[in-house]
Write a protein that holds these residues in place. Structure first.
Motif, PDB file in Angstrom:
ATOM      1  N   GLY A   1       2.834  -7.061   3.712  1.00 36.69           N
ATOM      2  CA  GLY A   1       3.675  -5.996   3.165  1.00 36.69           C
ATOM      3  C   GLY A   1       3.453  -4.716   3.944  1.00 36.69           C
ATOM      4  N   VAL A   2       4.515  -4.113   4.440  1.00 36.27           N
ATOM      5  CA  VAL A   2       4.435  -2.911   5.263  1.00 36.27           C
ATOM      6  C   VAL A   2       4.866  -1.697   4.450  1.00 36.27           C
ATOM      7  CG1 VAL A   2       5.279  -1.783   7.365  1.00 36.27           C
ATOM      8  CG2 VAL A   2       4.934  -4.263   7.334  1.00 36.27           C
TER       9      VAL A   2
ATOM     10  N   HIS B   1       4.158  -4.431  -2.228  1.00 41.88           N
ATOM     11  CA  HIS B   1       4.053  -3.007  -2.555  1.00 41.88           C
ATOM     12  C   HIS B   1       4.752  -2.659  -3.862  1.00 41.88           C
ATOM     13  CE1 HIS B   1       1.879  -1.719   0.949  1.00 41.88           C
ATOM     14  NE2 HIS B   1       2.651  -2.506   1.679  1.00 41.88           N
ATOM     15  N   ALA B   2       4.954  -3.651  -4.706  1.00 40.96           N
ATOM     16  CA  ALA B   2       5.601  -3.415  -6.002  1.00 40.96           C
ATOM     17  C   ALA B   2       4.715  -2.540  -6.882  1.00 40.96           C
ATOM     18  CB  ALA B   2       5.880  -4.737  -6.698  1.00 40.96           C
TER      19      ALA B   2
ATOM     20  N   ASN C   1       9.469  -2.763 -16.948  1.00 43.31           N
ATOM     21  CA  ASN C   1       9.302  -4.164 -16.576  1.00 43.31           C
ATOM     22  C   ASN C   1       9.982  -4.539 -15.267  1.00 43.31           C
ATOM     23  OD1 ASN C   1       7.750  -4.935 -18.843  1.00 43.31           O
ATOM     24  ND2 ASN C   1       9.593  -4.831 -20.088  1.00 43.31           N
ATOM     25  N   ARG C   2      10.680  -3.584 -14.668  1.00 44.66           N
ATOM     26  CA  ARG C   2      11.314  -3.844 -13.383  1.00 44.66           C
ATOM     27  C   ARG C   2      10.479  -3.184 -12.291  1.00 44.66           C
ATOM     28  NH1 ARG C   2      17.078  -2.011 -10.935  1.00 44.66           N
ATOM     29  NH2 ARG C   2      17.124  -3.591  -9.309  1.00 44.66           N
ATOM     30  N   PRO C   3       9.901  -3.981 -11.379  1.00 44.26           N
ATOM     31  CA  PRO C   3       9.049  -3.403 -10.339  1.00 44.26           C
ATOM     32  C   PRO C   3       9.818  -2.429  -9.446  1.00 44.26           C
ATOM     33  CG  PRO C   3       8.804  -5.788 -10.425  1.00 44.26           C
ATOM     34  CD  PRO C   3       9.977  -5.431 -11.300  1.00 44.26           C
ATOM     35  N   SER C   4       9.113  -1.398  -9.005  1.00 44.75           N
ATOM     36  CA  SER C   4       9.656  -0.436  -8.055  1.00 44.75           C
ATOM     37  C   SER C   4       9.058  -0.733  -6.686  1.00 44.75           C
ATOM     38  CB  SER C   4       9.281   0.985  -8.469  1.00 44.75           C
ATOM     39  OG  SER C   4       9.576   1.892  -7.426  1.00 44.75           O
ATOM     40  N   TYR C   5       9.900  -0.687  -5.662  1.00 43.02           N
ATOM     41  CA  TYR C   5       9.446  -0.969  -4.298  1.00 43.02           C
ATOM     42  C   TYR C   5       9.530   0.270  -3.422  1.00 43.02           C
ATOM     43  CZ  TYR C   5      10.058  -5.617  -6.151  1.00 43.02           C
ATOM     44  OH  TYR C   5       9.981  -6.728  -6.947  1.00 43.02           O
ATOM     45  N   ILE C   6       9.394   1.429  -4.013  1.00 37.48           N
ATOM     46  CA  ILE C   6       9.564   2.705  -3.330  1.00 37.48           C
ATOM     47  C   ILE C   6       8.581   2.873  -2.158  1.00 37.48           C
ATOM     48  CG2 ILE C   6       8.059   4.092  -4.822  1.00 37.48           C
ATOM     49  CD1 ILE C   6      11.486   5.283  -3.802  1.00 37.48           C
ATOM     50  N   LYS C   7       7.385   2.280  -2.257  1.00 37.88           N
ATOM     51  CA  LYS C   7       6.389   2.418  -1.192  1.00 37.88           C
ATOM     52  C   LYS C   7       6.614   1.455  -0.035  1.00 37.88           C
ATOM     53  CE  LYS C   7       2.425   4.622  -3.076  1.00 37.88           C
ATOM     54  NZ  LYS C   7       0.978   4.620  -3.022  1.00 37.88           N
TER      55      LYS C   7
ATOM     56  N   ALA D   1       9.814  -1.066   9.017  1.00 34.05           N
ATOM     57  CA  ALA D   1       9.027  -2.277   8.766  1.00 34.05           C
ATOM     58  C   ALA D   1       9.150  -3.322   9.868  1.00 34.05           C
ATOM     59  CB  ALA D   1       9.414  -2.882   7.425  1.00 34.05           C
ATOM     60  N   ILE D   2      10.351  -3.539  10.388  1.00 27.79           N
ATOM     61  CA  ILE D   2      10.538  -4.599  11.385  1.00 27.79           C
ATOM     62  C   ILE D   2       9.699  -4.360  12.646  1.00 27.79           C
ATOM     63  CG2 ILE D   2      12.191  -5.719  12.938  1.00 27.79           C
ATOM     64  CD1 ILE D   2      14.262  -5.483  10.628  1.00 27.79           C
TER      65      ILE D   2
END
Length: 150
Positions: A32-33, A82-83, A89-95, A102-103
């Motif tokens: 995870g980046v 990074h969730a 209950n809904r994960p955030s992927y802001i990080k 990322a690529i």
């Protein structure tokens, strides 16, 4: 960067019903980046992965590294590492880093890991819907965050 390392007796990655990666004894690494990850994070993690003594020696003690046992490796990108689940209950992927950041970091990670290990590293496909199959050996599963190295 966050990684999940799983020691496997076999692992494979399938995309659109086609196998794109397959190993026997070695490691499956989920990567995870984060947006602020750097080459320093990559170098530290790759060195840690290759030299982590999590394979059994002749006395069945985890005392051998991937490099020492000539094991193979598959790296799979996984932004969900990074969730944040602190609220609701809904994960955030802001990080999690966006693909434009990322690529290149993912590709640099794979290249550095290959150089550190001295052999080809197999991969999934960044952003693809992948089916990851594995037999966790042990089981041995280790979580490492490059921001927690001190």
């Amino acid at each position: 960067m966050r990684i999940v390392i799983q020691r496997v007796s076999e692992a494979s990655v399938v995309i659109n019903k086609a196998e794109v990666a397959s190993i026997q004894n070695g490691l499956l690494v989920l990567l995870g980046v984060e947006s602020d990850d750097t080459k320093e994070d990559i170098d530290w993690l790759c060195n840690k992965i290759v030299n982590l003594r999590i394979f059994s020696d002749e006395n069945d003690v985890m005392n051998i590294s991937l490099k020492d046992c000539d094991g193979d490796i598959i790296v799979v990108s996984q932004f969900t590492l990074h969730a944040s689940t602190k609220k609701g209950n809904r994960p955030s992927y802001i990080k999690a880093a966006k693909p434009d950041i990322a690529i290149p970091l993912y590709e640099q990670f794979v290249a550095t890991l290959q150089n550190t290990l001295g052999k080809t590293v197999q991969t999934g496909e960044f952003g693809a819907d992948m089916k990851v199959h594995l037999v966790n050996d042990g089981p041995v599963t280790i979580l490492i965050d490059s921001k927690n190295r001190e």
